[in-house]
Design a protein around this motif. Structure first.
Motif, PDB file in Angstrom:
ATOM      1  N   TYR A 127       0.837  -1.203   0.000  1.00 28.60           N
ATOM      2  CA  TYR A 127       0.000   0.000   0.000  1.00 28.60           C
ATOM      3  C   TYR A 127       0.872   1.253   0.000  1.00 28.60           C
ATOM      4  O   TYR A 127       0.559   2.223  -0.713  1.00 28.60           O
ATOM      5  CB  TYR A 127      -0.914  -0.019   1.219  1.00 28.60           C
ATOM      6  CG  TYR A 127      -1.848   1.156   1.328  1.00 28.60           C
ATOM      7  CD1 TYR A 127      -3.160   1.065   0.875  1.00 28.60           C
ATOM      8  CD2 TYR A 127      -1.435   2.349   1.896  1.00 28.60           C
ATOM      9  CE1 TYR A 127      -4.031   2.137   0.979  1.00 28.60           C
ATOM     10  CE2 TYR A 127      -2.287   3.438   1.998  1.00 28.60           C
ATOM     11  CZ  TYR A 127      -3.579   3.330   1.546  1.00 28.60           C
ATOM     12  OH  TYR A 127      -4.435   4.411   1.643  1.00 28.60           O
ATOM     13  N   ASP A 128       1.934   1.249   0.764  1.00 28.57           N
ATOM     14  CA  ASP A 128       2.814   2.420   0.828  1.00 28.57           C
ATOM     15  C   ASP A 128       3.449   2.712  -0.527  1.00 28.57           C
ATOM     16  O   ASP A 128       3.643   3.888  -0.884  1.00 28.57           O
ATOM     17  CB  ASP A 128       3.885   2.209   1.886  1.00 28.57           C
ATOM     18  CG  ASP A 128       3.308   2.218   3.300  1.00 28.57           C
ATOM     19  OD1 ASP A 128       2.189   2.744   3.474  1.00 28.57           O
ATOM     20  OD2 ASP A 128       3.966   1.688   4.217  1.00 28.57           O
ATOM     21  N   LEU A 129       3.796   1.665  -1.281  1.00 35.67           N
ATOM     22  CA  LEU A 129       4.344   1.888  -2.621  1.00 35.67           C
ATOM     23  C   LEU A 129       3.311   2.555  -3.517  1.00 35.67           C
ATOM     24  O   LEU A 129       3.615   3.520  -4.234  1.00 35.67           O
ATOM     25  CB  LEU A 129       4.791   0.560  -3.240  1.00 35.67           C
ATOM     26  CG  LEU A 129       5.959  -0.183  -2.578  1.00 35.67           C
ATOM     27  CD1 LEU A 129       6.263  -1.455  -3.345  1.00 35.67           C
ATOM     28  CD2 LEU A 129       7.197   0.696  -2.505  1.00 35.67           C
ATOM     29  N   ALA A 130       2.072   2.054  -3.468  1.00 36.58           N
ATOM     30  CA  ALA A 130       1.016   2.648  -4.290  1.00 36.58           C
ATOM     31  C   ALA A 130       0.720   4.079  -3.853  1.00 36.58           C
ATOM     32  O   ALA A 130       0.461   4.958  -4.691  1.00 36.58           O
ATOM     33  CB  ALA A 130      -0.242   1.785  -4.213  1.00 36.58           C
ATOM     34  N   ARG A 131       0.759   4.337  -2.559  1.00 32.06           N
ATOM     35  CA  ARG A 131       0.490   5.683  -2.056  1.00 32.06           C
ATOM     36  C   ARG A 131       1.558   6.665  -2.531  1.00 32.06           C
ATOM     37  O   ARG A 131       1.246   7.810  -2.904  1.00 32.06           O
ATOM     38  CB  ARG A 131       0.434   5.662  -0.531  1.00 32.06           C
ATOM     39  CG  ARG A 131       0.220   7.012   0.118  1.00 32.06           C
ATOM     40  CD  ARG A 131      -1.174   7.567  -0.121  1.00 32.06           C
ATOM     41  NE  ARG A 131      -1.303   8.909   0.445  1.00 32.06           N
ATOM     42  CZ  ARG A 131      -2.440   9.596   0.475  1.00 32.06           C
ATOM     43  NH1 ARG A 131      -3.542   9.067  -0.026  1.00 32.06           N
ATOM     44  NH2 ARG A 131      -2.482  10.800   0.992  1.00 32.06           N
ATOM     45  N   ALA A 132       2.811   6.230  -2.556  1.00 33.02           N
ATOM     46  CA  ALA A 132       3.876   7.101  -3.065  1.00 33.02           C
ATOM     47  C   ALA A 132       3.647   7.431  -4.534  1.00 33.02           C
ATOM     48  O   ALA A 132       3.857   8.572  -4.971  1.00 33.02           O
ATOM     49  CB  ALA A 132       5.235   6.430  -2.867  1.00 33.02           C
ATOM     50  N   GLY A 133       3.196   6.440  -5.317  1.00 29.37           N
ATOM     51  CA  GLY A 133       2.898   6.706  -6.721  1.00 29.37           C
ATOM     52  C   GLY A 133       1.721   7.637  -6.898  1.00 29.37           C
ATOM     53  O   GLY A 133       1.720   8.506  -7.787  1.00 29.37           O
ATOM     54  N   TYR A 134       0.693   7.486  -6.057  1.00 31.89           N
ATOM     55  CA  TYR A 134      -0.471   8.375  -6.142  1.00 31.89           C
ATOM     56  C   TYR A 134      -0.066   9.818  -5.874  1.00 31.89           C
ATOM     57  O   TYR A 134      -0.469  10.738  -6.614  1.00 31.89           O
ATOM     58  CB  TYR A 134      -1.532   7.931  -5.138  1.00 31.89           C
ATOM     59  CG  TYR A 134      -2.472   9.045  -4.738  1.00 31.89           C
ATOM     60  CD1 TYR A 134      -3.458   9.496  -5.613  1.00 31.89           C
ATOM     61  CD2 TYR A 134      -2.367   9.654  -3.475  1.00 31.89           C
ATOM     62  CE1 TYR A 134      -4.312  10.524  -5.246  1.00 31.89           C
ATOM     63  CE2 TYR A 134      -3.225  10.677  -3.110  1.00 31.89           C
ATOM     64  CZ  TYR A 134      -4.189  11.113  -3.998  1.00 31.89           C
ATOM     65  OH  TYR A 134      -5.029  12.134  -3.645  1.00 31.89           O
TER      66      TYR A 134
END
Length: 613
Positions: free
Chosen positions: A356-363
């Protein structure tokens, strides 16, 4: 007179008489035996029992007869020799054809010692298409690399990227076998960051003379003309910058018509690039939704220029310049990625917190709408929050409940609704439950807050225009009204009265039922051409300018729906089978969505997950 021997009446019918010249001398062993050393040894010697008696007249001679020398070989041996030679030649041809078909392994020389001169491999020694190859040095040691002609079109097609990933595993296993390792080690199977000692990166292979590179001026000009389109890459402004040491390029092209999976992959790819300290680029050369900057702002550019396109590889993961796309998602975000980034010691949703943290950084880095849509979204979010705000002195403000409904060609995970959709009344019931949970006991004395309930409402986003007209959402608002997907009943006025003669106008096209991939690929085409075109060719036909305009509008509407739902809602109700539902959870943030439970999934007992590969 002495008696004579009469043989006429002998009982023996036959008698063998030795010839007169028969040699009755002792055998050679008797002739050459030595005399006894003493009388005792002579008296008790058994030598006479250990040697063969003299040859019998009827036995063959002890000395073998010399063989007759033949001037020519036997015909049968000649034929056998010819057959063996022909068989070996045919076998060698078969083996070579199999290797060239499956692995295509050209055997070329390369030098590991800096004192040796590198041998440049001619272009005719390499395949003229992208493929992994195995190479062998002068000492018989094998390694492998990926050969992509510098003048080849970038990005590669979806099928070419998929084939390269499959062949990478095959060639890597083949080289391991050449080194005596038949089965892959446990580290190779488990470690996501395992570095294959037998892999040579493109730049290293070029230094060793295995690959030609772009030394020639003509090759450089041709390669630059076929290097695709990296978003935000301004070659004129990056002349003084050096090539990135490592990079990750995300290719937007996908065979999936939906925008959601591509967004999630791009967010995770960006987060992974930041974690691995790689520069990040986006390629939109053949994106079905058109130019990336027509929907989003260009991603942040690194302080270096992208590498030559033929050095961008989809595999292995330790390649210096990596390419990630929907075609290679299982290679980059497959089982190895899950073992590396999932928290295996947690059994609840915290297990996926690192992902989730990886996706949040991309968002946070990539989900920036264009200059026209971002101000509208900001204003719309502010407007909705003001509508939920109660008067001064009230105990609580109202609650905004966001609802995301996906119909079309996507069906729920829930078994009883798998062939249909989640009934709309389940959404409306959940909206009521959420509002009551917020305000039934929200006053300081634990009473019902009627003022807050009065200011509570729901906002809806769906791919099906009929949902907005449903009775269950009669009091709901659209998440955004900048771009709407309309049904036929809303655009019938575009067609003249059928009872009056008029110039032919194609049949009105609506989005009743939701988003279907076949409808998306046929946008902008007449019904006649759609009927004549084969379904399998829709993704390969070059879209018209009108088609790209319509697709861009759909992408913008989808992005604004997600932005408003994720930023304006206190609670979001959705189905996890839809990728938009998972994206909204990322937009809301971990604390609000997961820890506070404001992200509500009504499609089975499933927890949040980024991808379903």
């Amino acid at each position: 007179m002495p008696p004579t021997l009469d043989l006429s009446q002998s009982t023996h019918a036959k008698m063998i008489v030795s010839p007169p010249r028969l040699n009755l001398r002792r055998a050679a062993s008797y002739q050459y035996e030595k005399a006894p050393l003493s009388a005792t040894s002579s008296r008790f010697s058994f030598n006479h029992l250990m040697f063969s008696p003299p040859p019998s007249p009827g036995l063959p001679a002890l000395v073998p007869r010399p063989r007759k020398s033949t001037a020519r070989p036997r015909p049968s041996r000649v034929l056998r020799a010819i057959a063996w030679i022909i068989g070996l030649v045919l076998l060698s041809f078969v083996v070579r054809d199999v290797l060239k078909k499956n692995v295509r392994v050209p055997v070329v020389g390369w030098a590991l010692d800096g004192r040796e001169e590198y041998e440049m491999v001619g272009q005719y020694d390499l395949p003229d298409f992208p493929t992994p190859i195995a190479v062998t040095d002068r000492n018989g040691r094998s390694k492998w690399t990926v050969s992509i002609p510098p003048t080849y079109n970038f990005p590669l097609t979806v099928k070419e990227y998929s084939d390269i990933c499959v062949k990478c595993r095959e060639v890597a296993a083949h080289v391991r076998e050449l080194h005596g390792y038949t089965n892959p080690s446990q580290q190779t199977q488990v470690d996501y960051y395992y570095e294959d000692p037998y892999f040579l990166d493109i730049s290293d292979a070029e230094k060793r003379g295995l690959l030609p590179g772009m030394e020639g001026k003509a090759w450089k000009v041709t390669a630059q003309a076929q290097e695709g389109h990296l978003v935000g890459d301004n070659a004129d402004g990056l002349v003084d910058k050096s090539v990135c040491k490592t990079s990750l390029t995300f290719v937007l092209e996908s065979e999936d018509a939906g925008l959601g999976p591509t967004l999630m992959l791009s967010w995770m790819a960006y987060g992974l690039a930041q974690r691995e300290r790689r520069s990040f680029f986006v390629d939109d050369s053949r994106w079905a939704y058109g130019e990336y900057t027509a929907i989003f702002k260009a991603p942040p550019m690194p302080d270096c220029i992208p590498p030559p396109r033929h050095e961008m590889l989809p595999c292995p993961h330790n390649a210096r310049h990596l390419v990630v796309s929907a075609a290679t998602a299982s290679e980059t975000f497959g089982n190895g990625f899950n073992r590396e980034y999932e928290n295996r010691y947690r059994g609840n949703v915290d297990r996926d917190r690192p992902v989730y943290d990886l996706a949040r950084a991309g968002y946070e880095a990539l989900f920036r709408l264009n200059d026209e849509d971002q101000p509208y979204v900001d204003g719309r979010v502010k407007e909705l929050r003001m509508m939920a705000k109660a008067a001064e002195g009230a105990y609580n403000d109202g609650t905004v409940v966001g609802v995301h409904i996906r119909h079309g060609d996507l069906h729920p995970f829930e078994y009883q609704y798998h062939g249909a959709y989640i009934p709309l009344n389940l959404y409306s019931q959940k909206i009521k439950e959420v509002i009551e949970e917020y305000h039934n006991f929200s006053t300081p004395l634990g009473g019902e807050d009627l003022v807050a309930k009065h200011h509570s409402f729901s906002i809806v986003a769906s791919d099906d225009p009929d949902v907005y007209e449903a009775e269950e959402f009669s009091g709901s608002l659209r998440a955004q009204e900048q771009i709407k997907l309309a049904g036929k009943q809303h655009i019938q006025k575009a067609n003249p009265d059928k009872s009056v003669m008029h110039k032919f106008v194609d049949e009105t096209f609506g989005w009743e039922g939701g988003f279907f991939a076949t409808m998306f690929w046929n946008l902008g085409r007449s019904t006649l051409s759609n009927a004549n075109a084969a379904d399998g060719l829709q993704t390969t036909l070059r879209p018209s300018a009108e088609t790209m305009r319509l697709r861009g509008l759909m992408g913008r509407a989808y992005a604004m729906d997600l932005a408003v739902l994720g930023q304006a809602s206190d609670t979001v109700i959705c189905t996890i089978s839809a990728m938009g539902c998972r994206l909204i959870a990322v937009i809301m943030g971990w604390e609000k969505a997961m820890e506070n439970g404001k992200w509500v999934n009504i499609d089975g007992d499933y927890q949040w997950t980024a991808l379903s590969l």
